[in-house]
Design a protein around this motif. Sequence first.
Motif, PDB file in Angstrom:
ATOM      1  N   ARG A  81      14.419 -34.583  29.847  1.00  0.00           N
ATOM      2  CA  ARG A  81      14.481 -34.561  28.383  1.00  0.00           C
ATOM      3  C   ARG A  81      14.524 -33.122  27.867  1.00  0.00           C
ATOM      4  N   ASP A  82      13.730 -32.236  28.481  1.00  0.00           N
ATOM      5  CA  ASP A  82      13.781 -30.818  28.090  1.00  0.00           C
ATOM      6  C   ASP A  82      15.181 -30.263  28.296  1.00  0.00           C
ATOM      7  N   THR A  83      15.787 -30.606  29.444  1.00  0.00           N
ATOM      8  CA  THR A  83      17.145 -30.147  29.739  1.00  0.00           C
ATOM      9  C   THR A  83      18.140 -30.734  28.748  1.00  0.00           C
ATOM     10  N   ALA A  84      17.956 -31.999  28.388  1.00  0.00           N
ATOM     11  CA  ALA A  84      18.855 -32.657  27.435  1.00  0.00           C
ATOM     12  C   ALA A  84      18.798 -31.971  26.074  1.00  0.00           C
ATOM     13  N   TYR A  85      17.598 -31.607  25.618  1.00  0.00           N
ATOM     14  CA  TYR A  85      17.488 -30.898  24.342  1.00  0.00           C
ATOM     15  C   TYR A  85      18.137 -29.520  24.430  1.00  0.00           C
ATOM     16  N   HIS A  86      17.950 -28.855  25.561  1.00  0.00           N
ATOM     17  CA  HIS A  86      18.537 -27.523  25.746  1.00  0.00           C
ATOM     18  C   HIS A  86      20.069 -27.605  25.680  1.00  0.00           C
ATOM     19  N   GLU A  87      20.651 -28.547  26.434  1.00  0.00           N
ATOM     20  CA  GLU A  87      22.110 -28.674  26.446  1.00  0.00           C
ATOM     21  C   GLU A  87      22.636 -29.182  25.108  1.00  0.00           C
ATOM     22  N   ALA A  88      21.891 -30.056  24.451  1.00  0.00           N
ATOM     23  CA  ALA A  88      22.293 -30.535  23.130  1.00  0.00           C
ATOM     24  C   ALA A  88      22.325 -29.382  22.132  1.00  0.00           C
ATOM     25  N   GLY A  89      21.390 -28.432  22.292  1.00  0.00           N
ATOM     26  CA  GLY A  89      21.394 -27.257  21.431  1.00  0.00           C
ATOM     27  C   GLY A  89      22.676 -26.462  21.568  1.00  0.00           C
ATOM     28  N   HIS A  90      23.100 -26.220  22.823  1.00  0.00           N
ATOM     29  CA  HIS A  90      24.377 -25.536  23.053  1.00  0.00           C
ATOM     30  C   HIS A  90      25.529 -26.299  22.395  1.00  0.00           C
ATOM     31  N   ALA A  91      25.538 -27.629  22.631  1.00  0.00           N
ATOM     32  CA  ALA A  91      26.665 -28.447  22.195  1.00  0.00           C
ATOM     33  C   ALA A  91      26.771 -28.538  20.671  1.00  0.00           C
ATOM     34  N   ILE A  92      25.657 -28.786  20.001  1.00  0.00           N
ATOM     35  CA  ILE A  92      25.691 -28.949  18.544  1.00  0.00           C
ATOM     36  C   ILE A  92      26.082 -27.642  17.864  1.00  0.00           C
ATOM     37  N   VAL A  93      25.543 -26.525  18.337  1.00  0.00           N
ATOM     38  CA  VAL A  93      25.913 -25.230  17.754  1.00  0.00           C
ATOM     39  C   VAL A  93      27.404 -24.980  17.958  1.00  0.00           C
ATOM     40  N   GLY A  94      27.904 -25.272  19.147  1.00  0.00           N
ATOM     41  CA  GLY A  94      29.329 -25.080  19.409  1.00  0.00           C
ATOM     42  C   GLY A  94      30.202 -26.002  18.578  1.00  0.00           C
ATOM     43  N   TYR A  95      29.771 -27.242  18.428  1.00  0.00           N
ATOM     44  CA  TYR A  95      30.563 -28.238  17.698  1.00  0.00           C
ATOM     45  C   TYR A  95      30.730 -27.854  16.231  1.00  0.00           C
ATOM     46  N   PHE A  96      29.697 -27.247  15.656  1.00  0.00           N
ATOM     47  CA  PHE A  96      29.731 -26.906  14.236  1.00  0.00           C
ATOM     48  C   PHE A  96      29.981 -25.415  13.987  1.00  0.00           C
ATOM     49  N   SER A  97      30.487 -24.712  14.996  1.00  0.00           N
ATOM     50  CA  SER A  97      30.874 -23.306  14.837  1.00  0.00           C
ATOM     51  C   SER A  97      32.398 -23.228  14.769  1.00  0.00           C
ATOM     52  N   GLU A  98      32.902 -22.608  13.760  1.00  0.00           N
ATOM     53  CA  GLU A  98      34.341 -22.617  13.471  1.00  0.00           C
ATOM     54  C   GLU A  98      35.183 -21.990  14.570  1.00  0.00           C
ATOM     55  N   ASN A  99      34.674 -20.938  15.217  1.00  0.00           N
ATOM     56  CA  ASN A  99      35.485 -20.186  16.177  1.00  0.00           C
ATOM     57  C   ASN A  99      35.147 -20.479  17.635  1.00  0.00           C
ATOM     58  N   ALA A 100      34.417 -21.558  17.877  1.00  0.00           N
ATOM     59  CA  ALA A 100      34.035 -21.899  19.248  1.00  0.00           C
ATOM     60  C   ALA A 100      35.131 -22.706  19.935  1.00  0.00           C
ATOM     61  N   ASP A 101      35.210 -22.572  21.261  1.00  0.00           N
ATOM     62  CA  ASP A 101      36.136 -23.395  22.034  1.00  0.00           C
ATOM     63  C   ASP A 101      35.640 -24.841  22.036  1.00  0.00           C
ATOM     64  N   PRO A 102      36.550 -25.824  22.145  1.00  0.00           N
ATOM     65  CA  PRO A 102      36.145 -27.233  22.164  1.00  0.00           C
ATOM     66  C   PRO A 102      35.218 -27.549  23.333  1.00  0.00           C
ATOM     67  N   ILE A 103      34.295 -28.478  23.112  1.00  0.00           N
ATOM     68  CA  ILE A 103      33.378 -28.897  24.171  1.00  0.00           C
ATOM     69  C   ILE A 103      34.105 -29.859  25.096  1.00  0.00           C
TER      70      ILE A 103
END
Length: 293
Positions: A81-103
């Motif tokens: 669960r700790d790992t899931a929250y960590h990876e979700a943090g990367h993913a959500i920030v990337g998903y809602f960042s305009e200049n990020a590469d697609p996940i």
Amino acid sequence: MILKVHAEKIRIEGEINFHDVARGTPGFSGADLANLLNEAALIAASKTLKGVTIEEIEEARDKILMGKERKTMVLTDEEKRDTAYHEAGHAIVGYFSENADPIHKISIIPRGRALGVTQHLPERDKYSYHREELIDRIKILVGGRVAEELFIGRITTGAGNDIERATNLARNMVTQWGMSSELGPVHYGENEEQVFLGRELGKRTHVSEATSKKIDDEIHNIINESYLDAKKILEEHRDAVVRLVEKLMEIETLNKEEIKYTIEGIESPAQEIEEVVADSKDAEDTDADENEK
């Protein structure tokens, strides 16, 4: 296409869109692509399959890009669960960042030295990056640590490599690429000439102590501002983080379509079709019951 040329040397089962495969392997040389297909053939052989399908190619690509799965490494539910929250943090920030590469994919299955992986893939080969893209990369890197702070309430060692990469990226922006408004377009790299074979101890530097402090301050500012931006994104999309974590705890690995549907909180096309069919069947049963009456 180079992929098709190499694919002639192995047996292919089913239809494979090599254009889509090529898009998912940016930066791969001809030798890298040949290695990809050879690895896919080995995976197919290990499964006693007659030929290589798209699944084996994707598995081989993930192995090359993200490392081999460590299926023998057993994590506790708390660690998962700790790992899931960590990876979700990367993913959500990337998903809602305009200049990020697609996940491309998220996984909480340990690979290499990592307990989890969030993979972003550019839609085309890139040879240069503008400042906004680099800032978004730093935001994504620190997003895992921010998620730990916000959702777990404690920080872990899992962000060690992320912090190192974010710091190195910020340092290059300031000292090599002239992307600091405070220090300007000046190269502050160290002279590579060695006084003796003592590596860092033997390097001469032409940067004054005052300038070194400015460099450190600029690096700190870039990291800190990116951290705050990532924190704002995660606070605004808390529900999406929780949905992503629960989905990862359920199936451990998500592809790009599953990531999108989970973050947006919508049903996948397959689920929607199943629901429409079920609703239609229920309606037919109701009509039949009424006619019998």
